[in-house]
Design a protein around this motif. Structure first.
Motif, PDB file in Angstrom:
ATOM      1  N   LEU A   1      -5.117  -2.453  -3.329  1.00 10.05           N
ATOM      2  CA  LEU A   1      -5.601  -3.792  -3.651  1.00 10.05           C
ATOM      3  C   LEU A   1      -6.482  -4.359  -2.538  1.00 10.05           C
ATOM      4  O   LEU A   1      -7.619  -4.768  -2.801  1.00 10.05           O
ATOM      5  CB  LEU A   1      -4.436  -4.721  -3.969  1.00 10.05           C
ATOM      6  CG  LEU A   1      -4.833  -6.150  -4.350  1.00 10.05           C
ATOM      7  CD1 LEU A   1      -5.755  -6.153  -5.563  1.00 10.05           C
ATOM      8  CD2 LEU A   1      -3.582  -6.998  -4.621  1.00 10.05           C
ATOM      9  N   PRO A   2      -6.022  -4.418  -1.275  1.00 11.43           N
ATOM     10  CA  PRO A   2      -6.941  -4.872  -0.222  1.00 11.43           C
ATOM     11  C   PRO A   2      -8.134  -3.940  -0.046  1.00 11.43           C
ATOM     12  O   PRO A   2      -9.239  -4.387   0.284  1.00 11.43           O
ATOM     13  CB  PRO A   2      -6.067  -4.914   1.035  1.00 11.43           C
ATOM     14  CG  PRO A   2      -4.880  -4.085   0.732  1.00 11.43           C
ATOM     15  CD  PRO A   2      -4.669  -4.185  -0.739  1.00 11.43           C
TER      16      PRO A   2
ATOM     17  N   VAL B   1      -4.051  -0.417 -10.192  1.00 15.15           N
ATOM     18  CA  VAL B   1      -3.222  -0.585 -11.382  1.00 15.15           C
ATOM     19  C   VAL B   1      -2.554   0.730 -11.802  1.00 15.15           C
ATOM     20  O   VAL B   1      -1.360   0.757 -12.141  1.00 15.15           O
ATOM     21  CB  VAL B   1      -4.085  -1.130 -12.549  1.00 15.15           C
ATOM     22  CG1 VAL B   1      -3.302  -1.119 -13.859  1.00 15.15           C
ATOM     23  CG2 VAL B   1      -4.575  -2.537 -12.229  1.00 15.15           C
ATOM     24  N   GLY B   2      -3.337   1.821 -11.772  1.00 21.23           N
ATOM     25  CA  GLY B   2      -2.888   3.088 -12.340  1.00 21.23           C
ATOM     26  C   GLY B   2      -1.556   3.601 -11.839  1.00 21.23           C
ATOM     27  O   GLY B   2      -0.635   3.836 -12.639  1.00 21.23           O
TER      28      GLY B   2
ATOM     29  N   ALA C   1      -0.704  -2.145   3.255  1.00 21.68           N
ATOM     30  CA  ALA C   1      -1.741  -3.115   2.896  1.00 21.68           C
ATOM     31  C   ALA C   1      -2.744  -3.282   4.037  1.00 21.68           C
ATOM     32  O   ALA C   1      -3.952  -3.350   3.815  1.00 21.68           O
ATOM     33  CB  ALA C   1      -1.107  -4.458   2.540  1.00 21.68           C
ATOM     34  N   LEU C   2      -2.252  -3.346   5.289  1.00 17.94           N
ATOM     35  CA  LEU C   2      -3.134  -3.452   6.451  1.00 17.94           C
ATOM     36  C   LEU C   2      -4.000  -2.200   6.563  1.00 17.94           C
ATOM     37  O   LEU C   2      -5.210  -2.288   6.837  1.00 17.94           O
ATOM     38  CB  LEU C   2      -2.308  -3.637   7.723  1.00 17.94           C
ATOM     39  CG  LEU C   2      -3.098  -3.791   9.027  1.00 17.94           C
ATOM     40  CD1 LEU C   2      -3.945  -5.054   8.997  1.00 17.94           C
ATOM     41  CD2 LEU C   2      -2.133  -3.816  10.223  1.00 17.94           C
TER      42      LEU C   2
ATOM     43  N   GLY D   1       4.872   3.974  -6.605  1.00 16.01           N
ATOM     44  CA  GLY D   1       3.586   3.528  -7.129  1.00 16.01           C
ATOM     45  C   GLY D   1       3.098   2.272  -6.439  1.00 16.01           C
ATOM     46  O   GLY D   1       1.904   2.129  -6.149  1.00 16.01           O
ATOM     47  N   LEU D   2       4.033   1.348  -6.125  1.00 14.78           N
ATOM     48  CA  LEU D   2       3.663   0.118  -5.442  1.00 14.78           C
ATOM     49  C   LEU D   2       3.172   0.387  -4.021  1.00 14.78           C
ATOM     50  O   LEU D   2       2.334  -0.355  -3.492  1.00 14.78           O
ATOM     51  CB  LEU D   2       4.848  -0.850  -5.413  1.00 14.78           C
ATOM     52  CG  LEU D   2       4.573  -2.249  -4.857  1.00 14.78           C
ATOM     53  CD1 LEU D   2       3.457  -2.934  -5.645  1.00 14.78           C
ATOM     54  CD2 LEU D   2       5.843  -3.094  -4.867  1.00 14.78           C
ATOM     55  N   LEU D   3       3.660   1.453  -3.387  1.00 18.07           N
ATOM     56  CA  LEU D   3       3.155   1.812  -2.057  1.00 18.07           C
ATOM     57  C   LEU D   3       1.678   2.198  -2.119  1.00 18.07           C
ATOM     58  O   LEU D   3       0.928   1.959  -1.164  1.00 18.07           O
ATOM     59  CB  LEU D   3       3.971   2.963  -1.460  1.00 18.07           C
ATOM     60  CG  LEU D   3       5.352   2.614  -0.914  1.00 18.07           C
ATOM     61  CD1 LEU D   3       6.057   3.873  -0.412  1.00 18.07           C
ATOM     62  CD2 LEU D   3       5.255   1.576   0.195  1.00 18.07           C
ATOM     63  N   MET D   4       1.252   2.803  -3.225  1.00 18.14           N
ATOM     64  CA  MET D   4      -0.170   3.078  -3.404  1.00 18.14           C
ATOM     65  C   MET D   4      -0.919   1.788  -3.745  1.00 18.14           C
ATOM     66  O   MET D   4      -1.994   1.515  -3.221  1.00 18.14           O
ATOM     67  CB  MET D   4      -0.377   4.114  -4.505  1.00 18.14           C
ATOM     68  CG  MET D   4       0.163   5.500  -4.169  1.00 18.14           C
ATOM     69  SD  MET D   4      -0.633   6.248  -2.727  1.00 18.14           S
ATOM     70  CE  MET D   4      -2.237   6.650  -3.396  1.00 18.14           C
TER      71      MET D   4
END
Length: 368
Positions: A51-52, A329-330, A101-102, A43-46
């Protein structure tokens, strides 16, 4: 003819924009096994890309209005392709997070300039044109497992991202070489956000949070219910295939019944996402595909109606930014909930979020 070619190329760029981001859910079981991570980390990979992606939306809309929307679209395609290619050399989880993120930054430069450009060119037909543009999510999501899973099983999951990057780079080069004219709708750009888009923006937050939770964990949910990775990938592709029709139909429906289509779309998504948790029936999956992908073109066209010529890109970017804050967030929240509550209980988050979004649109119609 030039307008149709532009729409086709921009839609293709949007397809690959989604294909890159949805490669992670398609490959999630293989990535988890290789890196030794859980659902929260997937989930954090999404989240790391979203976020950016969300933060750059309003600046992207402004820069597109100010300096030329086609230029921003080309920059986005080349940037997100090269960024995603770096995954091939990533060797640990946190390097992968940074690269995603990039990628999210460059991918985020796409939506606001592209949708503002389409809305301005097609005017009274913008719902239909945006419905065609919004086939990007279902096609991009649908073709991704068919491309990346065989490559991952034959070579490695990292190689899959390299292949996708080569394909999308060609789209950017074609757009740069074939469309010489740049449309620029305004000379003076306003950074104003009208109050009339606030409830719509919050609804988009909830809807996109639910949408990306589905896209991130549907394959894993189906595997948990007993499907093989290959069959779950095909089911995901089926959802996305019917999503193509749903996206196009959504745009046409908006041109005919206007803002009422927004409320209808959210209500149908609440119903069908609940039903798929209860019964993983093919018919329900098809209906969900039609409904879940109809939202994009409908909400985008409704946003354009709430904008002025001098703030079109900025408002497009703002509403999409709010949506992708939700998308950020989801997946992470649902991933954490899955690890503690299990798939079926955690994914109730999705139909509840869609129902709340429908409620806000109902209030928006009453107030405006």
């Amino acid at each position: 003819m030039k307008e149709i070619l532009l729409l086709a190329l921009i839609s293709l760029g949007w397809i690959f924009n989604y294909s890159h981001r949805m490669a992670v859910p398609a490959l999630a079981p293989l990535i988890r096994e290789d890196l030794g991570i859980g659902n929260a980390e997937i989930g954090l990979l999404m989240t790391s890309l979203l976020l950016p992606y969300a933060l750059i939306q309003v600046p992207a809309g402004y820069l597109g209005d100010r300096f030329g929307r086609k230029k921003m679209v080309v920059l986005s395609i080349i940037g997100y392709s090269l960024s995603s290619a770096l995954i091939f050399v990533a060797r640990d989880y946190w390097e992968l997070v940074g690269i995603r993120a990039l990628y999210g930054f460059f991918a985020g430069l796409y939506y606001a300039p592209a949708t503002a450009l389409i809305s301005e060119i097609f005017k009274n037909r913008k719902g239909s044109a945006l419905g065609i543009f919004m086939i990007g999510p279902p096609i991009g999501s649908g073709i991704t497992p068919l491309i990346v899973v065989p490559i991952a099983l034959t070579f490695s999951w990292r190689t899959s991202f390299l292949v996708l990057s080569l394909m999308s780079t060609m789209v950017g080069i074609l757009l740069l070489l074939t469309i010489k004219e740049d449309w620029k709708s305004v000379g003076r750009v306003s950074f104003s956000i009208p109050r009339g888009v606030i409830l719509l923006s919050i609804a988009n937050f909830l809807g996109m949070s639910a949408f990306f939770a589905v896209l991130t964990f549907l394959v894993s949910f189906l595997v948990d219910k007993g499907m093989s990775v290959e069959k779950a990938g095909l089911a995901f592709s089926l959802l996305s295939t019917f999503g193509i029709l749903g996206s196009i139909l959504g745009g046409f429906v908006y041109d005919r019944i206007g803002k009422r289509s927004v409320l209808l779309a959210y209500l149908l998504n609440s119903l069908f996402t609940f039903l798929i948790l209860v019964n993983q029936n093919i018919l329900i999956l098809v209906l969900l595909g039609l409904a879940i992908y109809s939202v994009g073109g409908i909400v985008t066209a409704y946003t354009a109606e709430k904008s002025r010529k001098d703030n079109l890109g900025v408002v497009m970017g703002f509403v999409n930014m709010m949506g992708f804050f939700g998308a950020t967030v989801g997946p992470y929240v649902v991933g954490v909930m899955i690890d503690s509550l299990g798939y079926s209980n955690a994914l109730l988050f999705v139909p509840i979020s869609y129902l709340l979004a429908a409620t806000l649109i109902f209030l928006d119609e009453k107030l405006h």
